[in-house]
Design a protein around this motif. Structure first.
Motif, mmCIF file in Angstrom:
data_model
loop_
_atom_site.group_PDB
_atom_site.id
_atom_site.type_symbol
_atom_site.label_atom_id
_atom_site.label_comp_id
_atom_site.label_asym_id
_atom_site.label_seq_id
_atom_site.Cartn_x
_atom_site.Cartn_y
_atom_site.Cartn_z
ATOM 1 N N THR A 173 -57.029 -28.229 -9.420
ATOM 2 C CA THR A 173 -57.250 -27.743 -10.779
ATOM 3 C C THR A 173 -56.761 -26.306 -10.835
ATOM 4 O OG1 THR A 173 -59.211 -29.134 -10.996
ATOM 5 C CG2 THR A 173 -58.957 -27.338 -12.581
ATOM 6 N N VAL A 174 -55.888 -26.030 -11.762
ATOM 7 C CA VAL A 174 -55.349 -24.674 -11.890
ATOM 8 C C VAL A 174 -55.621 -24.162 -13.298
ATOM 9 C CG1 VAL A 174 -53.243 -23.285 -11.922
ATOM 10 C CG2 VAL A 174 -53.554 -25.030 -10.171
ATOM 11 N N HIS A 175 -56.347 -23.061 -13.375
ATOM 12 C CA HIS A 175 -56.542 -22.374 -14.637
ATOM 13 C C HIS A 175 -55.512 -21.260 -14.661
ATOM 14 C CE1 HIS A 175 -60.739 -24.063 -14.839
ATOM 15 N NE2 HIS A 175 -60.539 -24.072 -13.548
ATOM 16 N N SER A 176 -54.722 -21.215 -15.701
ATOM 17 C CA SER A 176 -53.686 -20.183 -15.729
ATOM 18 C C SER A 176 -53.498 -19.661 -17.135
ATOM 19 C CB SER A 176 -52.366 -20.763 -15.211
ATOM 20 O OG SER A 176 -51.362 -19.763 -15.211
ATOM 21 N N SER A 177 -53.259 -18.364 -17.233
ATOM 22 C CA SER A 177 -52.949 -17.760 -18.530
ATOM 23 C C SER A 177 -51.511 -18.138 -18.864
ATOM 24 C CB SER A 177 -53.112 -16.239 -18.445
ATOM 25 O OG SER A 177 -52.972 -15.661 -19.727
ATOM 26 N N ALA B 126 -54.141 -28.901 -15.113
ATOM 27 C CA ALA B 126 -53.836 -27.510 -15.461
ATOM 28 C C ALA B 126 -54.555 -27.181 -16.753
ATOM 29 C CB ALA B 126 -52.336 -27.295 -15.609
ATOM 30 N N ILE B 127 -55.143 -26.031 -16.772
ATOM 31 C CA ILE B 127 -55.936 -25.616 -17.937
ATOM 32 C C ILE B 127 -55.505 -24.228 -18.374
ATOM 33 C CG2 ILE B 127 -58.255 -25.095 -18.783
ATOM 34 C CD1 ILE B 127 -59.315 -26.935 -16.524
ATOM 35 N N ALA B 128 -55.135 -24.125 -19.638
ATOM 36 C CA ALA B 128 -54.945 -22.804 -20.225
ATOM 37 C C ALA B 128 -56.256 -22.433 -20.883
ATOM 38 C CB ALA B 128 -53.820 -22.836 -21.251
ATOM 39 N N PRO B 129 -56.972 -21.444 -20.372
ATOM 40 C CA PRO B 129 -58.201 -21.015 -21.045
ATOM 41 C C PRO B 129 -57.811 -20.217 -22.281
ATOM 42 C CG PRO B 129 -57.753 -19.614 -19.143
ATOM 43 C CD PRO B 129 -56.616 -20.602 -19.211
ATOM 44 N N ALA C 71 -56.742 -21.043 -8.858
ATOM 45 C CA ALA C 71 -56.333 -22.343 -8.319
ATOM 46 C C ALA C 71 -57.451 -22.877 -7.443
ATOM 47 C CB ALA C 71 -55.061 -22.190 -7.507
ATOM 48 N N ASP C 72 -57.790 -24.128 -7.672
ATOM 49 C CA ASP C 72 -58.925 -24.718 -6.950
ATOM 50 C C ASP C 72 -58.489 -26.057 -6.376
ATOM 51 O OD1 ASP C 72 -62.290 -25.776 -7.987
ATOM 52 O OD2 ASP C 72 -61.404 -25.426 -6.006
#
Lengths: 782, 156, 272
Positions: free
Chosen positions: A216-220, A244-247, A206-207
């Protein structure tokens, strides 16, 4: 100028995946691969009690540890709302609030109590071990039986009891039918609590940019857009400022179809300390902190004629909710109710679901999400009925299949298309005759093995979901549509932006195949963007075997719209009427004059230049579609399983597994087979190996991959996949879903096989060797 | 107290200071930014962290970085030469032996060594040889097909 | 996942290792392959002050063939034991057992010295070692001594080694008619129960893992064995035992497995 397109990578082809190269070479980007400058690592202190009041949290020692930036408790972080639940089946169900960090009371062992932020994960782990929490334990209820007992301590004091919700559906003549029946069979089928165990645990970075208040949140995650919306609500930030980003996501199976406390905590912590925060779940933590699945008992009764016609069904499901409602917790058993009749035309049903809170980890969607429970229960009951009547298990199923489709069940669900006899017949063609099997059974006996075989005829509901149905029938907060943008660039390439969020299902490949077929653009010229809320208009994510039926249809429709617009531009370029054009292989040509043609690439370039455009046609080739499916879809099939049981140890070996599935039209048969393999293996895990076990104090005994046993390649047999194709009338691609089908179909086929080997009515999963051995000790007679 | 360790990783020598408790997998991922090796559990069951240590497949989550001092390590990033796929990687691609890809690097590392020691394995031997690598997506069917295909040397 | 911090020493000789052990007064652990110790430390179930990595000590490696026995350096990995032609020829039960420990990755690191010194009650090698009536050679501040397998395993994860002793090698007699049968629910797992049988004419030495706090000899089954009555003798396999119950299996089932596996091990041994 025509550009030759390399055909052969369109719909229906077993195209190798474009996702593979980066994943095979270690260049995938999963959430733990992400490093941001100044990033802090978060470690979580979790409750060691199943039910307790927190009387004190002493963070002083932890704060003094090297590398520690902050130690935060429920008092330090403000949230505008609790962890969200988006499912309210009746519309008036009370949702107990779950604060992201426990405030005052903990309700399951593993609940989040405090967090440490440190410069690296080793320092964070050390400091977390130094946080001292004192508890005043409370009496706990660990099983639904305990939770339902008179005077049981309440998990949520504001509720009248531990019953969270009761659902019921009863047709008018059930009791009559039971009274009239020649035979009634009654049994309780247990569907044990499971843990998903995707090989990648959860994780979030989380940024929060405290200058611009952009988060900006990168989350699985399987649901980046839901995550964005819920971050806005729970953390009290404008949704327009959240990304929100799912990598790359290492598997979900429903465990990442959720919005979790840790995601909100990481975001709030990032805001508090003004630096990015990373939390990566350890596996032992995942066993305790990620939702569990299943945990449902089915008390079943079937009333039938002596010819095996089922006249009525009574089903009382008891669902363990665990201690809180997560995003879709109430939906799961609701889906069980909806699919309770299974693949049968039972005319009268009396179905209730009693949902119960306990002091355990919350339950939510796990591959199949309520439908494996329904299928396992009804399939076991059909076997039990067959045994009771001395009928064959295939014959009794045949006698109860619906004959005409669409078919509306006694519950009121309309199964869109199907032919259950067809898949059953195909399974039987692929299997040994009864005589051949009996010969092999005798031979196996001489080797000290009991041979048995089982089958399941399954149907399931997926392709979630028409938005009207979501609201009115299911009580879901969001709708069930899906979005897609198809955009053609001036230099002739295509970008597809999808609202689906694949984590292994190969959407980039399948959507590219759709584009090649619909637009004649080569597969390799298509890029698919997913998982990033900055790009997709809004996506409801990937779960419930919905992505192709809903998301793929959105891609198809957007591509069709784009092609229709291209046709108008092509007509203008060719000075012909748009009705006078053929379209083939990515080229528009004038009917009767094939040398007068333009390619899609040329049209795209013209649409970008936008001179001399047809009347009313806007520049560019860029179409966005929101598709709301008119119905769910109903894949179906028949699976057969053969087992050998060691007479002395009870160990079960699956010696043959045949899956005959119908998921409508198939975009990529290789991918479809892969989904069946994985789904069946997951079901075999449940049938023979897995089970989350608590002790009497609510401590999870199966707390690591040592005690919670998922199958290796040795345990899983070779899975033979076969297909029939009954297109769905529900969407223009004629597709259904397949991701969960294997899991839904397999448990009853495996359990049925072992019961057949032993000559018993039923056995509780998991059929570990000792369970089977005990059943053999107690005598095999059915 | 940090210790200096020198490890050759994918043919490149690195010297770095680590706490004795640092796990080899963390040295690879955090110090050397070789994030292709994954962590999937904390009890040495899943095998997602499999690398080659002095030519042998090991679970890098169960090896301390200090134990690898002076050794050669190969990670998934080091198995292919010149940007081409290793035949095992190509076989996984052609048989659809991966879905989410998370277990895949470890699986490929184990599979390559499996064939080195047993160039013509039966399906049972393949499955037994992969028992230390868990997959939740594929049901192993296409992984076994990949190893079989790589063993046969046939490309599709 | 993250062990607690510890000091780390990497002695070049056994003497140095012993001295460091003594210095830490019982708060140090020997690190060989680390595949029993490191997992415990990652879960913080073990937190020694210091680890003494003996991995560099060359004298702890090597397999030596003699007419009646085989001497195996403590740092010999399970993979090396499994692939040793000397061991396969002279003591096949040991090679076959080593080939079935854990998975290939574990076998590439786990060592025979570590296995017998750890005395895991689910371990395969300790039971086989017991049935073979092997010997461990240990070195301590007072010099070297030989410990018979029957004297080595004392209780749960406890051996008769003193705090400042290190196993430097094990010695197993050659044995042809022998077999180890292991039962688990799933590949790669520890044994739920394992039975090792070494047959010599009309007598047998039988050892079990997974039925007590340490590997044990099935004395009653041994006494009942006449050379050809595997089934009858195996019926006594669990006599005098009170196997534990846990999430993997109940005591009653373990006892039953002991009887089944002892019979299978005897039959396999007799068939060689």
């Amino acid at each position: 100028m025509a550009i030759a397109t390399e055909q052969g990578k369109g719909i229906g082809q077993a195209v190798h995946r474009k996702e593979d190269k980066k994943l095979l070479t270690g260049k995938g980007r999963y959430v733990d691969d992400l490093k941001l400058p100044g990033m802090q690592h978060m470690a979580i202190v979790r409750s060691t009690h199943a039910h307790a009041d927190i009387t004190g949290i002493d963070t002083s020692k932890a704060k003094g540890m090297p590398g520690v930036t902050a130690v935060l408790t429920g008092d330090d972080l403000e949230f505008a709302a609790g962890v969200p639940c988006a499912s309210n089946p009746t519309g008036d169900m009370v949702h107990p609030v779950r604060p992201p960090l426990a405030k005052g009371r903990v309700r399951h062992a593993g609940e989040q109590v405090a967090v440490v932020l440190a410069t690296d994960r080793y320092a964070a782990a050390d400091a977390a071990a130094m946080v001292e929490v004192s508890y005043s334990p409370l009496p706990a209820v660990i099983t639904p039986e305990q939770a339902l007992a008179d005077g049981a301590p309440k998990v949520h004091e504001e509720l009248d009891s531990n019953v969270g919700l009761v659902l019921a559906h009863k047709t008018d003549n059930v009791d009559d039918a039971f009274a009239k029946a020649d035979v009634v069979v009654k049994h309780t089928i247990r569907n044990q609590r499971l843990i998903h165990v995707p090989i990648e645990t959860r994780g979030v970075v989380a940024d929060w940019n405290t200058a611009s208040d952009e988060l900006t949140v990168h989350s699985s995650t399987q649901v980046p857009h839901f995550l964005r919306t819920f971050l806005a609500i729970v953390c009290g930030v404008s949704e327009a400022k959240v990304r929100a980003i799912a990598p790359d996501v290492g598997g979900g199976f429903g465990s990442k179809l959720n919005a979790y406390a840790e995601e909100f905590i990481a975001a709030a912590a990032s805001q508090k300390i003004g630096a990015p925060v990373k939390w990566i779940e350890e596996r032992s933590e995942a066993m305790l902190a990620t939702c569990h699945g299943r945990a449902q008992d089915a008390h079943m009764e079937l009333a039938a004629t002596k010819d095996g016609k089922v006249l009525a069904m009574r089903a009382h499901y008891v669902q363990d909710y665990g201690s809180y409602l997560q995003m879709l917790t109430p939906l799961i058993s609701q889906l069980t109710l909806l699919m309770s009749p299974g693949a049968y035309a039972t005319p009268e049903v009396d179905v209730t679901v009693t949902n119960v809170y306990t002091n355990t980890v919350p339950t939510d969607a796990l591959r199949g999400a309520g439908r494996p429970e329904a299928t396992h229960a009804i399939e076991r009951m059909m076997d039990i009925l067959a045994l009771e009547l001395g009928m064959s298990r295939t014959e009794i199923r045949r006698r109860n299949f619906p004959q005409e489709f669409p078919f509306t069940t006694a519950i009121g669900l309309m199964y869109d298309s199907g032919d259950y006899e067809m898949t059953l017949d195909k399974l039987l063609e692929l299997s040994d005759s009864k005589d051949e099997f009996e010969k092999r059974r005798a031979e196996a006996d001489g080797r000290g093995k009991l041979l048995g075989r089982g089958l399941s005829t399954w149907v399931e509901v997926c392709g979630f979901v028409p938005s009207d149905v979501a609201r009115s029938a299911l009580g879901l907060t969001p709708g069930g549509w899906e979005s897609s943008t198809v955009r053609m660039h001036p230099t002739g390439k295509v970008t597809v932006i999808t609202g689906t969020s694949p984590h292994g299902q190969g959407h980039a490949t399948s959507w590219s195949q759709i584009i090649e077929t619909e637009l004649g653009i080569p597969f390799d010229d298509v890029e698919v963007i997913h998982g990033d809320t900055a790009f997709a208009p809004y996506g409801l994510g990937t779960y419930g075997s919905r992505s192709l039926a809903v998301g793929g249809t959105a891609v198809h429709l957007a591509a069709t719209q784009l092609r229709d617009k291209a046709r108008l531009v092509a007509a203008q370029m060719l000075e012909a009427s748009s009705d006078d054009l053929d379209f083939e292989g990515g080229t528009f040509s004038v009917k009767g004059s094939p040398d007068k043609s333009v390619t899609m690439q040329e049209v795209a370039f013209r649409a970008w230049q936008a001179f001399d455009m047809p009347e009313g046609v806007t520049p560019g080739l860029d179409e966005t579609v929101f598709f709301d499916p008119p119905n769910c879809v109903f894949p179906f099939g028949a699976h057969g399983c053969e087992v050998e049981v060691d007479k002395e140890t009870g160990k079960v070996e699956i010696t043959s597994y045949i899956a005959v599935d119908d998921c409508g039209n198939v975009i990529n048969p290789m991918i479809v087979d892969g989904q069946v393999h994985g789904g069946v293996a997951h079901g075999i895990g449940q049938a023979l190996y897995e089970g989350a076990v608590y002790d009497a104090n609510g401590q999870l005994l199966t707390g690591s991959l040592v005690e919670y046993v998922i199958p290796t390649a040795v345990e899983i047999p070779s899975i033979q996949t076969h297909r029939t194709v009954t297109p769905s009338p529900t969407n223009p691609l004629g597709v259904k879903g397949i991701g969960e089908a294997g899991t839904i179909a397999s448990t009853p086929a495996v359990v049925g096989a072992v019961c057949n080997a032993l000559g018993v009515r039923d056995l509780d999963m998991p059929l570990q060797p000792e369970t089977v051995w005990r059943a053999m000790q107690e005598g095999g007679a059915a | 107290m940090k210790r200096a360790v020198t490890i050759s990783v994918n043919g490149v020598s690195h010297t770095t200071g680590v706490e004795p408790r640092m796990l080899l997998v963390h040295l690879l991922r955090e110090h050397l930014n070789l994030t292709g090796t994954h962590v999937g559990c904390d009890t040495s069951n899943c095998g997602a962290c499999t690398v080659w240590l002095d030519g042998m497949a090991v679970k890098s989550c169960t090896v301390l970085a200090v134990q690898a001092n002076g050794s050669e390590v190969t990670t998934i990033e080091g198995v292919s030469a010149n940007g081409d796929l290793h035949p095992m990687q190509r076989a996984f691609h052609e048989t659809h032996g991966l879905q989410c890809g998370y277990c895949t690097p470890g699986m490929v590392m184990t599979a390559i060594k499996l064939l080195e020691s047993n160039p013509d394995p039966s399906d049972d031997e393949i499955r037994r040889g992969l028992e230390g690598n868990l997959c939740r997506c594929t049901g192993y069917e296409n992984i076994v097909a990949a190893v079989r295909q790589a063993a046969s040397g046939v490309t599709v | 996942m993250i062990p607690q911090a510890f000091e780390y020493e990497q002695p070049e000789s056994v003497a140095d290792a012993i001295a460091i052990l003594g210095k830490h007064g019982g708060e140090a652990r020997i690190l060989a392959g680390g595949h029993s110790l490191v997992p415990l430390m990652k879960l913080r179930l073990a937190a020694p002050d210091a680890l003494i990595d003996i991995g560099r000590i060359a004298s702890l490696r090597g397999i030596t063939d003699t007419p009646d026995a085989i001497t195996i350096g403590a740092l010999t990995t399970h993979a090396q034991v499994a692939s040793s032609e000397v061991i396969a020829g002279g003591c096949p039960i040991l090679a076959e057992t080593a080939a079935g420990i854990g998975d290939v990755q574990v076998r590439n690191r786990g060592t025979i010295g570590g296995s017998v010194a750890n005395a895991d009650p689910h371990g395969d090698l300790p039971a086989v070692f017991l049935a073979l009536e092997g010997e461990a050679t240990a070195e301590g501040p007072n010099g070297e001594r030989t410990i018979a397998a029957t004297d080595l395993f004392v209780d749960y994860l406890q051996t008769s080694l003193s705090q400042d002793e290190i196993v430097t090698s094990v010695r197993v007699p050659k044995a042809g008619r022998s077999a180890y049968v292991k039962f688990n629910r799933r590949a790669q797992d520890w044994a739920i129960v394992g039975a090792a049988a070494v047959v010599d004419g009309s007598s047998a030495r039988i050892a079990l893992t997974g039925v007590a706090s340490k590997p044990v000899r099935a004395a009653a089954a041994e006494a009942a064995f006449t050379g050809s009555n595997a089934a009858e003798a195996a019926g006594h396999a669990a006599d005098g035992l009170d196997p534990p119950s846990d999430t993997a299996a109940s005591g009653e089932y373990r006892a039953h497995l002991a009887r089944v596996l002892v019979r299978r091990a005897l039959e396999a041994a007799m068939a060689r």
